[in-house]
Design an enzyme around this catalytic site. Structure first.
Site, PDB file in Angstrom:
ATOM      1  N   HIS A  19      -3.649   6.194  -0.735  1.00 40.16           N
ATOM      2  CA  HIS A  19      -2.844   4.998  -1.033  1.00 40.16           C
ATOM      3  C   HIS A  19      -1.370   5.231  -0.711  1.00 40.16           C
ATOM      4  CE1 HIS A  19      -1.506   1.915  -4.290  1.00 40.16           C
ATOM      5  NE2 HIS A  19      -1.932   1.259  -3.233  1.00 40.16           N
ATOM      6  N   ASP A  48       1.613  -0.573   3.288  1.00 41.61           N
ATOM      7  CA  ASP A  48       2.032  -1.975   3.157  1.00 41.61           C
ATOM      8  C   ASP A  48       3.005  -2.333   4.279  1.00 41.61           C
ATOM      9  OD1 ASP A  48       0.827  -2.310   0.382  1.00 41.61           O
ATOM     10  OD2 ASP A  48       2.191  -0.625   0.067  1.00 41.61           O
ATOM     11  N   HIS A  61       6.438  -1.630   0.152  1.00 39.98           N
ATOM     12  CA  HIS A  61       5.541  -2.314  -0.786  1.00 39.98           C
ATOM     13  C   HIS A  61       6.193  -3.540  -1.414  1.00 39.98           C
ATOM     14  CE1 HIS A  61       3.691  -3.166  -4.707  1.00 39.98           C
ATOM     15  NE2 HIS A  61       2.565  -2.847  -4.106  1.00 39.98           N
ATOM     16  N   GLU A 121      -2.133  -3.011   5.004  1.00 40.83           N
ATOM     17  CA  GLU A 121      -2.094  -4.168   4.107  1.00 40.83           C
ATOM     18  C   GLU A 121      -0.919  -5.047   4.514  1.00 40.83           C
ATOM     19  OE1 GLU A 121      -1.594  -3.618  -0.184  1.00 40.83           O
ATOM     20  OE2 GLU A 121      -1.159  -5.773  -0.311  1.00 40.83           O
TER      21      GLU A 121
HETATM   22  O1  G3P Z   1      -4.381  -2.268  -0.462  1.00 45.90           O
HETATM   23  C1  G3P Z   1      -4.758  -1.858  -1.734  1.00 45.90           C
HETATM   24  C2  G3P Z   1      -3.606  -1.871  -2.710  1.00 45.90           C
HETATM   25  O2  G3P Z   1      -2.512  -1.206  -2.138  1.00 45.90           O
HETATM   26  C3  G3P Z   1      -3.191  -3.257  -3.105  1.00 45.90           C
HETATM   27  O3  G3P Z   1      -2.229  -3.271  -4.116  1.00 45.90           O
HETATM   28  O4  G3P Z   1       0.084  -3.465  -4.941  1.00 45.90           O
HETATM   29  O5  G3P Z   1      -0.816  -1.242  -4.346  1.00 45.90           O
HETATM   30  O6  G3P Z   1      -0.280  -2.879  -2.562  1.00 45.90           O
HETATM   31  P1  G3P Z   1      -0.755  -2.693  -3.980  1.00 45.90           P
HETATM   32 MG    MG Z   2      -0.957  -1.839  -0.777  1.00 46.25          MG
END
Ligand code: G3P
Ligand code: MG
Length: 270
Positions: A19, A48, A61, A121
């Protein structure tokens, strides 16, 4: 050409996904984070992506710069030239002082040089959903033109996913869901997605089965606990996004799945 149709058996991605590069161990969405995640054995990363004011896709993000850089305010109103001078590492610690924001183009070169994969993402600045989906998809098609395996595009934004689909229908896509909804599977299918990526608190064996029944791959975020990971793997999960690059061993899971192990061997050792 590789086909990524909704019922396609072709799913080239490994099941462990780091992540934001390396979770919380390095400044998220920076090159330092991806290097650290790769050192821990991860072959795929989530990150992101949004647009600068002049249309450059870069990694961040939040909507604002304040939490993870030395800048202030909405990131998407600045041009890349101004964004590129910010420090996106010092907030995390002195070791990472001066670490810059990362352009998608630079990330794509590094990933392809090492044969690594990515889930991008699409995280639009509010109001910029359609533009971001379209431009990110166009850049991805160009940047990965020589790569057999394309990035997996995902988003919470239906508008962004739809725009990506219109611009580059051949790119694989996933719908992100923070909350499970009754028509989750229908939504993903109507967007021509190959996968659903669901908040781990919302996922169980029945919901995984609902997706599998129509040929969707079922992924989850963000699992940082070994017993929760085991439960979801046993329930048939296809992919898991984690912050804990220091806890999980991606090679162990690959070893448990001969098809994926062979895939990695063919793609990167040959
Ligand atoms: O893509 C999975 C996850 O990253 C989505 O939530 O807020 O961590 O970008 P966030
Ligand atoms: Mg994300």
């Amino acid at each position: 050409m590789t086909q990524y149709g909704p019922q396609a058996a072709h799913w080239p991605y490994p099941c462990w996904i780091a992540h934001r590069g390396a979770g919380k161990l390095a400044p998220e969405n920076t090159m330092a984070a991806f290097r650290l995640g790769a050192e821990h054995g991860f072959a795929m990363f989530e990150c992101d992506v949004k647009l600068s004011a002049d249309g450059e896709p870069f990694l961040l993000h939040d909507n604002e710069l304040d939490r993870t850089t030395n800048g202030q305010g909405v990131a998407g109103v600045l041009k890349w030239d101004a964004l590129s001078r910010l420090d996106a590492g010092s907030w995390h610690g002195r070791t990472y002082a001066g670490e810059p924001l990362l352009r998608l183009e630079a990330l794509s070169r590094w990933l392809q040089a090492l044969g690594l994969m990515v889930n991008l993402e699409i995280k639009p600045t509010p109001g910029e959903e359609v533009r971001t989906g379209r431009i990110v998809a166009q850049h991805v098609a160009r940047l990965w033109a020589q790569s057999q395996i394309k990035p997996l595009l995902s988003s919470f934004s239906v508008d962004a996913l739809h725009a990506a689909q219109e611009a580059q229908p051949e790119l694989p896509r996933a719908l992100l869901l923070d909350k499970w909804v009754r028509d989750a599977v229908d939504q993903a299918q109507s967007l021509g997605c190959q996968a659903l990526v669901v908040n781990q608190t919302q996922l169980d064996a029945d919901r995984i089965e609902l997706g599998h029944a129509v040929g969707l791959k079922m992924l989850t975020y963000t699992v940082n606990d070994a017993s929760r990971a085991s439960t979801l793997w046993l329930a048939g999960l296809d992919g898991l996004i984690t912050d804990r690059v220091d806890l999980f061993e991606p090679q162990a899971r690959l070893g448990a799945n001969p098809a994926q192990l062979m895939y990695v061997a063919e793609e990167f050792i040959a």
